[in-house]
Design a protein around this motif. Sequence first.
Motif, PDB file in Angstrom:
ATOM      1  N   ALA A 128       0.825  -1.207   0.000  1.00 31.44           N
ATOM      2  CA  ALA A 128       0.000   0.000   0.000  1.00 31.44           C
ATOM      3  C   ALA A 128       0.858   1.255   0.000  1.00 31.44           C
ATOM      4  N   ASN A 129       0.223   2.365  -0.327  1.00 30.37           N
ATOM      5  CA  ASN A 129       0.856   3.671  -0.191  1.00 30.37           C
ATOM      6  C   ASN A 129      -0.233   4.702   0.097  1.00 30.37           C
ATOM      7  N   GLN A 130       0.166   5.839   0.597  1.00 32.08           N
ATOM      8  CA  GLN A 130      -0.778   6.895   0.923  1.00 32.08           C
ATOM      9  C   GLN A 130      -1.111   7.724  -0.325  1.00 32.08           C
ATOM     10  N   LEU A 131      -2.362   8.197  -0.375  1.00 31.78           N
ATOM     11  CA  LEU A 131      -2.799   9.103  -1.423  1.00 31.78           C
ATOM     12  C   LEU A 131      -3.402  10.343  -0.773  1.00 31.78           C
ATOM     13  N   GLU A 223       6.515   6.566   1.680  1.00 27.06           N
ATOM     14  CA  GLU A 223       7.119   5.244   1.653  1.00 27.06           C
ATOM     15  C   GLU A 223       6.051   4.180   1.416  1.00 27.06           C
ATOM     16  N   LYS A 224       6.438   3.122   0.748  1.00 24.79           N
ATOM     17  CA  LYS A 224       5.521   2.013   0.556  1.00 24.79           C
ATOM     18  C   LYS A 224       5.241   1.350   1.907  1.00 24.79           C
ATOM     19  N   GLU A 225       4.029   0.852   2.059  1.00 21.53           N
ATOM     20  CA  GLU A 225       3.643   0.174   3.284  1.00 21.53           C
ATOM     21  C   GLU A 225       3.224  -1.253   2.950  1.00 21.53           C
ATOM     22  N   TYR A 226       3.319  -2.101   3.946  1.00 22.88           N
ATOM     23  CA  TYR A 226       2.937  -3.496   3.737  1.00 22.88           C
ATOM     24  C   TYR A 226       2.018  -3.931   4.869  1.00 22.88           C
ATOM     25  N   TYR A 227       0.864  -4.474   4.500  1.00 25.57           N
ATOM     26  CA  TYR A 227      -0.074  -4.973   5.498  1.00 25.57           C
ATOM     27  C   TYR A 227       0.309  -6.390   5.893  1.00 25.57           C
ATOM     28  N   GLY A 228       0.190  -6.667   7.193  1.00 28.59           N
ATOM     29  CA  GLY A 228       0.479  -7.997   7.690  1.00 28.59           C
ATOM     30  C   GLY A 228      -0.587  -8.480   8.651  1.00 28.59           C
ATOM     31  N   ILE A 229      -0.582  -9.764   8.913  1.00 28.52           N
ATOM     32  CA  ILE A 229      -1.501 -10.388   9.863  1.00 28.52           C
ATOM     33  C   ILE A 229      -0.768 -10.491  11.196  1.00 28.52           C
ATOM     34  N   MET A 230      -1.424 -10.120  12.268  1.00 30.87           N
ATOM     35  CA  MET A 230      -0.755  -9.922  13.547  1.00 30.87           C
ATOM     36  C   MET A 230      -1.210 -10.937  14.593  1.00 30.87           C
ATOM     37  N   VAL A 231      -0.270 -11.385  15.395  1.00 29.77           N
ATOM     38  CA  VAL A 231      -0.574 -12.247  16.550  1.00 29.77           C
ATOM     39  C   VAL A 231       0.247 -11.732  17.737  1.00 29.77           C
ATOM     40  N   LYS A 232      -0.100 -12.227  18.910  1.00 28.14           N
ATOM     41  CA  LYS A 232       0.636 -11.846  20.113  1.00 28.14           C
ATOM     42  C   LYS A 232       2.085 -12.312  19.985  1.00 28.14           C
ATOM     43  N   LYS A 233       3.006 -11.500  20.431  1.00 28.43           N
ATOM     44  CA  LYS A 233       4.424 -11.826  20.281  1.00 28.43           C
ATOM     45  C   LYS A 233       4.739 -13.157  20.949  1.00 28.43           C
ATOM     46  N   GLY A 234       5.444 -14.001  20.228  1.00 24.33           N
ATOM     47  CA  GLY A 234       5.808 -15.304  20.751  1.00 24.33           C
ATOM     48  C   GLY A 234       4.871 -16.424  20.369  1.00 24.33           C
ATOM     49  N   ASN A 235       3.751 -16.100  19.707  1.00 24.88           N
ATOM     50  CA  ASN A 235       2.799 -17.135  19.291  1.00 24.88           C
ATOM     51  C   ASN A 235       3.289 -17.746  17.975  1.00 24.88           C
ATOM     52  N   THR A 236       4.370 -18.462  18.073  1.00 25.17           N
ATOM     53  CA  THR A 236       5.040 -19.016  16.893  1.00 25.17           C
ATOM     54  C   THR A 236       4.189 -20.038  16.158  1.00 25.17           C
ATOM     55  N   ASP A 237       3.470 -20.871  16.892  1.00 29.96           N
ATOM     56  CA  ASP A 237       2.642 -21.910  16.281  1.00 29.96           C
ATOM     57  C   ASP A 237       1.582 -21.296  15.376  1.00 29.96           C
ATOM     58  N   MET A 238       0.902 -20.273  15.876  1.00 30.37           N
ATOM     59  CA  MET A 238      -0.137 -19.620  15.078  1.00 30.37           C
ATOM     60  C   MET A 238       0.464 -18.929  13.862  1.00 30.37           C
ATOM     61  N   MET A 239       1.589 -18.260  14.066  1.00 28.20           N
ATOM     62  CA  MET A 239       2.217 -17.546  12.958  1.00 28.20           C
ATOM     63  C   MET A 239       2.704 -18.497  11.879  1.00 28.20           C
ATOM     64  N   ASN A 240       3.215 -19.643  12.266  1.00 24.96           N
ATOM     65  CA  ASN A 240       3.649 -20.626  11.278  1.00 24.96           C
ATOM     66  C   ASN A 240       2.479 -21.107  10.423  1.00 24.96           C
ATOM     67  N   LYS A 241       1.332 -21.304  11.066  1.00 26.81           N
ATOM     68  CA  LYS A 241       0.137 -21.736  10.329  1.00 26.81           C
ATOM     69  C   LYS A 241      -0.304 -20.659   9.335  1.00 26.81           C
ATOM     70  N   ILE A 242      -0.268 -19.410   9.783  1.00 28.26           N
ATOM     71  CA  ILE A 242      -0.684 -18.307   8.911  1.00 28.26           C
ATOM     72  C   ILE A 242       0.260 -18.170   7.725  1.00 28.26           C
TER      73      ILE A 242
END
Length: 266
Positions: A128-131, A223-242
């Motif tokens: 994404a970027n701002q307009l 600057e260009k922006e990038y959207y991401g999917i967020m989880v609680k820090k340290g939730n490695t199992d969930m992030m790996n699945k995503i």
Amino acid sequence: MKIGKKWLSSLALIVGAGLLVSACGSGGQQPAAGGSGAGASDKVYVVGTDAAYPPFEMLEADKISGHDVDVLNAIAEAGGFKVEWKNTGWDPLFDGLDKGTVDIGISTITITDKRKQKYDFSEPYFEANQLILVAEDSPVQKLADLKGKKIGVQAATTGEEVVKKAFGDTYEGLKGYDDMPSSVDDFFNGRVDAVVGDNGVLQYYVKKIENKKFKLIKDDSFEKEYYGIMVKKGNTDMMNKINDGLKKIKENGKLQEIYNKYFGNK
């Protein structure tokens, strides 16, 4: 991005101004979605979002829908896990992750170094970027030209951040709104001179506006922006699945298919 009762009144005004936004109401959930094949867990993960940012997140007939919803549902199906949607609003989304009442956050959340200190992010799923939205006859050609003018942004977004970076944290002309429709509504009613916001959202509105004189400006300094999917820090199992599911829908073309559905072919 925030939501509340103001969304209903804001939407009514926008429709009157010619913005036929297909989002309304507050709250709402939709049934769990996700794969049920081998290895799929019985656990249903709660996904928090702020359904006031069409076409990424919106409410249609009390059902949360939009680009981000389609993306995460496709990720869940490809990654073999189940999700349940919850319209938390913007600030409560982060609070929910902190308290454990929300497992996953997706709501056009820009990946930033500051947010990465507290949360873990997936690989990017949207660039994404701002307009800048201004009147058609405006001499404005870049953000710096807005100095001294009233600028509308959605509070607590990168649009607000770029304006503060350009003109200072205490810039008197900056006006923050609970949602993007409110800022656009005030622009067309002459209460602000310009609106700064994400390209996907403003371009969506452009397609819905009739008989209005305006233009969208891209400032190359943004600057260009990038959207991401967020989880609680340290939730490695969930992030790996995503990330596993996201990789699969990138490779099989599903992510591009969803993009084309809302924004047309690149």
